[in-house]
Design an enzyme around this catalytic site. Structure first.
Site, short mmCIF file in Angstrom:
data_model
loop_
_atom_site.label_atom_id
_atom_site.label_comp_id
_atom_site.label_asym_id
_atom_site.label_seq_id
_atom_site.Cartn_x
_atom_site.Cartn_y
_atom_site.Cartn_z
CB CYS A 35 -28.11 39.20 -13.14
SG CYS A 35 -28.15 37.66 -14.05
CG ASP A 37 -27.02 37.97 -17.26
OD1 ASP A 37 -27.29 39.13 -17.61
OD2 ASP A 37 -25.96 37.66 -16.70
CB CYS A 60 -21.97 37.19 -16.16
SG CYS A 60 -22.38 35.63 -15.39
CB CYS A 104 -23.86 32.62 -12.95
SG CYS A 104 -23.53 34.24 -12.29
FE1 FES Z 1 -26.24 37.01 -14.59
FE2 FES Z 1 -24.16 35.63 -14.02
S1 FES Z 1 -24.52 37.69 -13.52
S2 FES Z 1 -25.97 34.93 -14.97
#
Ligand code: FES
Length: 125
Positions: A35, A37, A60, A104
């Site tokens: 994602c 992140d 998230c 995640c």
């Molecule tokens: Fe990226 Fe959870 S959606 S770490």
């Protein structure tokens, strides 16, 4: 919210140890390829133990809950113990994560381990 455990929601709403440690002994940053992140961990080491740990997570809610839980699990542990923490242990301690959010939990322990490795590398200089 049927998908998240009470513990996940609690750590998301009230994350522990958020922030940065100035002059940290080690820092570790990882990005989630799924994602995009990002998570950074900072550690302060004393007598081979994690005296303090903080994190910054641009991600998230599940990732924030994971970081918060990792920081709590790591504090006070020896470096060897902290290196043995796994992403699975963290997800379990959180009461599980929904299957589509399991990725995640992949960041937390990895970022912590990187911070410890960063510290060890500096020591070997
Ligand atoms: Fe990226 Fe959870 S959606 S770490």
């Amino acid at each position: 919210m049927p998908f998240y455990s009470e513990k996940v929601l609690d750590h998301f709403k009230h994350p522990r140890n958020v922030g940065e440690i100035e002059n940290a002994d080690g820092t570790g940053e990882v990005g989630n390829p799924v994602c995009g992140d990002m998570m950074t961990f900072y550690v302060k080491i004393k007598d081979n133990k994690i005296e303090d740990v903080k994190f910054k997570t641009f991600g998230c809610g599940a990732a924030i809950a994971v970081s918060s839980m990792v920081s709590e699990m790591a504090k006070g542990k020896t470096l060897e113990e902290a290196m043995k923490l796994t992403n699975e242990m963290v997800a379990q301690e959180l009461g599980g994560l929904p299957p589509n959010k399991l990725h995640c939990s992949n960041l937390g322990a990895d970022a912590l381990h990187k911070a410890i490795e960063n510290y060890l590398t500096k020591q070997n200089k």
